[in-house]
Structures are given as structure tokens and as C-alpha cells.
Motif scaffolding. Sequence first.
Motif, PDB file in Angstrom:
ATOM      1  N   ILE A 241       0.859  -1.182   0.000  1.00  0.00           N
ATOM      2  CA  ILE A 241       0.000   0.000   0.000  1.00  0.00           C
ATOM      3  C   ILE A 241       0.896   1.233   0.000  1.00  0.00           C
ATOM      4  O   ILE A 241       1.634   1.484   0.951  1.00  0.00           O
ATOM      5  CB  ILE A 241      -0.932   0.033   1.222  1.00  0.00           C
ATOM      6  CG1 ILE A 241      -1.735  -1.267   1.319  1.00  0.00           C
ATOM      7  CG2 ILE A 241      -1.848   1.243   1.165  1.00  0.00           C
ATOM      8  CD1 ILE A 241      -2.641  -1.514   0.138  1.00  0.00           C
ATOM      9  N   ILE A 242       0.830   1.991  -1.098  1.00  0.00           N
ATOM     10  CA  ILE A 242       1.647   3.201  -1.234  1.00  0.00           C
ATOM     11  C   ILE A 242       0.686   4.379  -1.400  1.00  0.00           C
ATOM     12  O   ILE A 242       0.385   4.816  -2.513  1.00  0.00           O
ATOM     13  CB  ILE A 242       2.606   3.100  -2.436  1.00  0.00           C
ATOM     14  CG1 ILE A 242       3.403   1.793  -2.364  1.00  0.00           C
ATOM     15  CG2 ILE A 242       3.546   4.294  -2.486  1.00  0.00           C
ATOM     16  CD1 ILE A 242       4.277   1.538  -3.561  1.00  0.00           C
ATOM     17  N   PRO A 243       0.144   4.884  -0.302  1.00  0.00           N
ATOM     18  CA  PRO A 243      -0.874   5.925  -0.395  1.00  0.00           C
ATOM     19  C   PRO A 243      -0.269   7.293  -0.673  1.00  0.00           C
ATOM     20  O   PRO A 243       0.918   7.537  -0.436  1.00  0.00           O
ATOM     21  CB  PRO A 243      -1.517   5.891   0.996  1.00  0.00           C
ATOM     22  CG  PRO A 243      -0.400   5.453   1.890  1.00  0.00           C
ATOM     23  CD  PRO A 243       0.459   4.514   1.080  1.00  0.00           C
ATOM     24  N   CYS A 244      -1.091   8.161  -1.193  1.00  0.00           N
ATOM     25  CA  CYS A 244      -0.725   9.569  -1.308  1.00  0.00           C
ATOM     26  C   CYS A 244      -1.970  10.386  -1.022  1.00  0.00           C
ATOM     27  O   CYS A 244      -3.091   9.863  -1.043  1.00  0.00           O
ATOM     28  CB  CYS A 244      -0.140   9.893  -2.682  1.00  0.00           C
ATOM     29  SG  CYS A 244      -1.276   9.669  -4.075  1.00  0.00           S
ATOM     30  N   GLU A 245      -1.794  11.675  -0.718  1.00  0.00           N
ATOM     31  CA  GLU A 245      -2.934  12.475  -0.302  1.00  0.00           C
ATOM     32  C   GLU A 245      -3.184  13.650  -1.241  1.00  0.00           C
ATOM     33  O   GLU A 245      -2.262  14.199  -1.828  1.00  0.00           O
ATOM     34  CB  GLU A 245      -2.761  12.958   1.134  1.00  0.00           C
ATOM     35  CG  GLU A 245      -1.555  13.825   1.396  1.00  0.00           C
ATOM     36  CD  GLU A 245      -1.433  14.232   2.857  1.00  0.00           C
ATOM     37  OE1 GLU A 245      -2.390  14.013   3.618  1.00  0.00           O
ATOM     38  OE2 GLU A 245      -0.375  14.786   3.220  1.00  0.00           O
ATOM     39  N   PHE A 246      -4.462  13.994  -1.360  1.00  0.00           N
ATOM     40  CA  PHE A 246      -4.887  15.150  -2.139  1.00  0.00           C
ATOM     41  C   PHE A 246      -6.012  15.824  -1.367  1.00  0.00           C
ATOM     42  O   PHE A 246      -6.268  15.485  -0.206  1.00  0.00           O
ATOM     43  CB  PHE A 246      -5.328  14.731  -3.550  1.00  0.00           C
ATOM     44  CG  PHE A 246      -6.493  13.774  -3.589  1.00  0.00           C
ATOM     45  CD1 PHE A 246      -7.784  14.209  -3.844  1.00  0.00           C
ATOM     46  CD2 PHE A 246      -6.299  12.404  -3.365  1.00  0.00           C
ATOM     47  CE1 PHE A 246      -8.853  13.328  -3.887  1.00  0.00           C
ATOM     48  CE2 PHE A 246      -7.366  11.513  -3.409  1.00  0.00           C
ATOM     49  CZ  PHE A 246      -8.649  11.973  -3.667  1.00  0.00           C
ATOM     50  N   SER A 270      -8.113  13.920 -10.390  1.00  0.00           N
ATOM     51  CA  SER A 270      -8.233  15.342 -10.745  1.00  0.00           C
ATOM     52  C   SER A 270      -9.662  15.840 -10.563  1.00  0.00           C
ATOM     53  O   SER A 270      -9.879  16.949 -10.070  1.00  0.00           O
ATOM     54  CB  SER A 270      -7.803  15.558 -12.210  1.00  0.00           C
ATOM     55  OG  SER A 270      -6.435  15.320 -12.360  1.00  0.00           O
ATOM     56  N   ALA A 271     -10.637  15.043 -10.985  1.00  0.00           N
ATOM     57  CA  ALA A 271     -12.036  15.448 -10.824  1.00  0.00           C
ATOM     58  C   ALA A 271     -12.439  15.417  -9.354  1.00  0.00           C
ATOM     59  O   ALA A 271     -13.145  16.297  -8.861  1.00  0.00           O
ATOM     60  CB  ALA A 271     -12.944  14.532 -11.639  1.00  0.00           C
ATOM     61  N   LEU A 272     -11.963  14.403  -8.634  1.00  0.00           N
ATOM     62  CA  LEU A 272     -12.315  14.270  -7.226  1.00  0.00           C
ATOM     63  C   LEU A 272     -11.674  15.368  -6.381  1.00  0.00           C
ATOM     64  O   LEU A 272     -12.171  15.705  -5.299  1.00  0.00           O
ATOM     65  CB  LEU A 272     -11.894  12.890  -6.726  1.00  0.00           C
ATOM     66  CG  LEU A 272     -12.575  12.340  -5.464  1.00  0.00           C
ATOM     67  CD1 LEU A 272     -14.092  12.389  -5.588  1.00  0.00           C
ATOM     68  CD2 LEU A 272     -12.114  10.914  -5.210  1.00  0.00           C
ATOM     69  N   GLU A 273     -10.589  15.945  -6.878  1.00  0.00           N
ATOM     70  CA  GLU A 273      -9.956  17.067  -6.185  1.00  0.00           C
ATOM     71  C   GLU A 273     -10.942  18.226  -6.028  1.00  0.00           C
ATOM     72  O   GLU A 273     -11.008  18.859  -4.961  1.00  0.00           O
ATOM     73  CB  GLU A 273      -8.715  17.531  -6.956  1.00  0.00           C
ATOM     74  CG  GLU A 273      -8.087  18.825  -6.462  1.00  0.00           C
ATOM     75  CD  GLU A 273      -7.275  18.672  -5.191  1.00  0.00           C
ATOM     76  OE1 GLU A 273      -6.849  19.692  -4.636  1.00  0.00           O
ATOM     77  OE2 GLU A 273      -7.078  17.524  -4.735  1.00  0.00           O
ATOM     78  N   SER A 462      -9.869  17.108 -15.010  1.00  0.00           N
ATOM     79  CA  SER A 462     -10.080  18.294 -14.186  1.00  0.00           C
ATOM     80  C   SER A 462     -11.362  19.014 -14.566  1.00  0.00           C
ATOM     81  O   SER A 462     -12.089  19.513 -13.704  1.00  0.00           O
ATOM     82  CB  SER A 462      -8.886  19.251 -14.318  1.00  0.00           C
ATOM     83  OG  SER A 462      -7.718  18.677 -13.784  1.00  0.00           O
ATOM     84  N   SER A 463     -11.651  19.069 -15.866  1.00  0.00           N
ATOM     85  CA  SER A 463     -12.871  19.757 -16.309  1.00  0.00           C
ATOM     86  C   SER A 463     -14.132  19.019 -15.874  1.00  0.00           C
ATOM     87  O   SER A 463     -15.216  19.603 -15.807  1.00  0.00           O
ATOM     88  CB  SER A 463     -12.856  19.933 -17.837  1.00  0.00           C
ATOM     89  OG  SER A 463     -13.223  18.744 -18.520  1.00  0.00           O
ATOM     90  N   LEU A 464     -14.011  17.733 -15.562  1.00  0.00           N
ATOM     91  CA  LEU A 464     -15.148  16.949 -15.068  1.00  0.00           C
ATOM     92  C   LEU A 464     -15.468  17.250 -13.601  1.00  0.00           C
ATOM     93  O   LEU A 464     -16.545  16.901 -13.114  1.00  0.00           O
ATOM     94  CB  LEU A 464     -14.860  15.453 -15.203  1.00  0.00           C
ATOM     95  CG  LEU A 464     -14.915  14.856 -16.606  1.00  0.00           C
ATOM     96  CD1 LEU A 464     -14.252  13.481 -16.619  1.00  0.00           C
ATOM     97  CD2 LEU A 464     -16.347  14.754 -17.107  1.00  0.00           C
TER      98      LEU A 464
END
Length: 479
Positions: A241-246, A270-273, A462-464
Motif C-alpha cells: 500500500i503506497i498511499p498519497c494524499e490530495f 483530478s475530478a475528485l480534487e 479536471s474539467s469533469l
Amino acid sequence: MVVLAALLALPSLSGGAPSTSGGLKAFYDPTEGKTPLDLIGVRFGQTASTDLTLILRTAKPWASSVINPGTHTSLCLLLRSDAQANPAGRLCIYPNATTRSKLSLRYTVLDQQGNQLGIRDLAPVVSRPNDTTVKVAFAPALLRLKPGLYHWKVRSQHVDNMVCPGPVGCNDLLPNSGENDLEITISVDPAARQRCFGAASRDLRVACRNPKLAREVVPKPDIAVITPNLPCGPLKAVGLIIPCEFGVPANDARNTIALIGDSHAAHWRSALETVAQTFKWRGLSITRSGCPFTKATARLDPPSRRRQCGRWNSEVPRWLRSHPEVKTVFVVAHYEAGIIVKKGQDEFAAKIRAYTQAWKGLPKSVTRIVVIRDTPKSRTNTLACVSRAIAHHQRAGEVCAIPRDHAIARDAAVVAATRMHSAHVQTVDMTSYFCNRKKCFPVVGGALVYKDVSHLTDVYASSLGPFLLRKIRALNAGR
């Protein structure tokens, strides 16, 4: 036009005159003895690699530990638009004990009244070449800056005896000779600034058409293929498990969500951001290429990769069990991902069972599962078709459109979620932003949709964002 104003708020230190070597213009005024820790030079501009580089130099040495937002001791760039009176955003050097310099980069989005809308901790390395200098380089896309000419202004601020009214410190009257401007060209195609760009052109609620985008393609296929997904801050790896955060940082988050799945999950980040920033969520991305979250055995070669995928799938629930702050998980899987089944067994039915089993195996701390339907696919020659259309000034989205029957197939994960008949398992379908009733489009509203056969470009994903936000709001209304 956007103005970037660099502000320094640091405790006063004593010392002699500074050096101004290195081509940085000196703003230091030795007559202002109460403010010896002034900025003596700032360089901000775009390098040949298209990154933005920021270099800040001060009159006297300082330790990274003095950066303390709690006492308004900070080093920030304020982004200001001519169209509004208040800053549009704030980019700050921020304390971070885990980095070599003990500093990191944080961006805060502000509304027209100057109120905080969202916070993003950014991944670029902040370095201290020496004890009077800070240096950092980053892509303009990290700040979501629109393309065009930008201007920045620099002035120094300080905290006098650590007592200063207001949230941003006190002006120290530097530079006395006025503020310098620098024009920077952000390397993003100007078409991205146009009305109806990207997914907005397929908004079924509000018709949006812009003829200026008919023959635009952003990014171009040869650039898209090497463009990564939205940057994500790496966290401590645990096993596979190599997680990252946004999203927003943990200390500012109202809730924590996780995005889980294969590479088709990763391109939704990108959309979930956009969703995470709006709801003030901290997002944890837990993805592995070729590994949908399932109890089935992925059909992968070599066998060692298959075994690692199985191990990753078994480690995901354990990792979530040790992180009970994660209440909601978003799950995405490539609908064409193959699994190993017994001879004569129906693979699609087996996928449904395996997804269901995996979700039921999540810890009780996960109270909500949102399954995002996998995106349509293009063809192996679609990007070549788009490149030819660009060369011949054709409408690439129409010329290279893919028949809907070819681009879309049943998604076993969505079927599994529907058959569970659970209020805790929900689905989101964004297909209408890719396709009409007959065709799916590789270019939508001037944005290139795919960077290969089935993975989304970060630009289109991102546009989504605003439209995924709309879908999530609708799910929330039904709870």
C-alpha cells in the motif's frame, strides 16, 4: 492579469549589510534598522522546462523553524487579479518536519471577499541553498492558473516584537523605490480559458456551445501521452500500500475519503480534487496499476505481478482498518480488466461476485462506498486520428468519434453495486460527458479526453470536477 505579491513576516534579527550577488535586485534599505530581515531579492519566472521558479533572498540568515503560521510568521505569495479587490489565492512556504528543508509549499484558494475556499499541500521540494535563500520550482498547473500574462509584485513585511494587528503581519515600507513587475507566460494553451471548455460543453442542464473551440485540442496528443495525473503527496508506504494524499490537509479536513482501484481510479483524482476542496475532504489515493479492488485473481503476467496484485487486495482492508478516519471510499475499476476463472465459468458473473465480496470485507469504519462507472474507451488509432485532424484543421472530436457500442460495455462493478440494494453503496455514471446516444468523443469542448486508449488526460479529468461534484451532491441529498 494576476499580480503575485511576495510578503515576508519574520522576526527581526540583527546584522550587517547583505550581499546582492547572483543577479537578484536588492531592495534592502539599511536605514530601516528595525527590519534587518528584509527581502533583498526575488526572482520569479518561468524556466525553459515551463516550470515556475521562485527564489527568495533575505538580508540576514534565518532558520526554517521560524516559519510559524500560528504567529503569522510566514513567507507567502499573494495572487491578485485586476478584476477583484482581494487576493485570489495564497501560496506559502509552510513548516513540514518531514522534509529535508523542514519546509513545504501550501496553496490556499480565496473567494472574492478574501475568504478561504480550500487548501492544497503541494508536492514540490522547497530547498534552502543557503541560510538566506529559499528556492522552489513547480508546474503552473498545480495552482490551476489560467494561461496568459501574469505579473508579480514583491514587498517585505515583518512582525515587530511578535505583536502585529491583522492576519498578515505589518508592512515594513520596503521597497521604498516601488515594486517591480515581471511578465510570465504560463504554458497552457489559451483555448483552456475559453467559455465551455472541456466537460462544460456537454452540460445537459445548461447548454454551452463555443464555436471557437471546434478545432482546438488541448493538450496535443504527443504531450498528453507523457502527462501524469494530478500530483499527489506521498505518505508512508505499508507493505504494497503506497498511499498519497490530495484535497485539503488533515488538520483542515472535515472528513477523510479514499480513492481505491487500478489506474482507472487514479485518473479520477483530478475530478475528485474539486469535490474534496468543496467539501473540505482529505483524500487518500490507494491505487495500483492493473489491480482493481476485488477478491478475484487478476489475469496479469508475469505470475509474480498477479501474486502482488492479490497481496495488495488483501492489504487494502487491513490498511483501512488501521485508518478508521476513512468513512467513504470511491471505487473505480477498468471494466475490461480480466480475471482468472474456472473453465466454463461466466467471467462477468464472477467479477460481480468478487467485487461484492471485496466491498463486504471492508472494515465497519467504512460506512459508504461510491462506485464510479468506468470511462468509455477509444481505439488504438484514435490519437493518431486526432493528430491528423489537427494537421488538416478538422474537428477532431467529430472526425475521430468512436461508435458508442464499441466504446462502452457493461461495468461489472456498477452491476454489483446495484444488485447489493444497499443505501451504503452508491453509483455515479459520468458517461454523458463523453458520449451522446450514438458516439463517444476523443475531444470534448476543445479538451483532449484520452492520453492513450482508455486513460483520461488530466486536463479533461479536471474539467469533469464540477460535474462530478454535482453528482455527489445529488447522492448526498438522497441520504
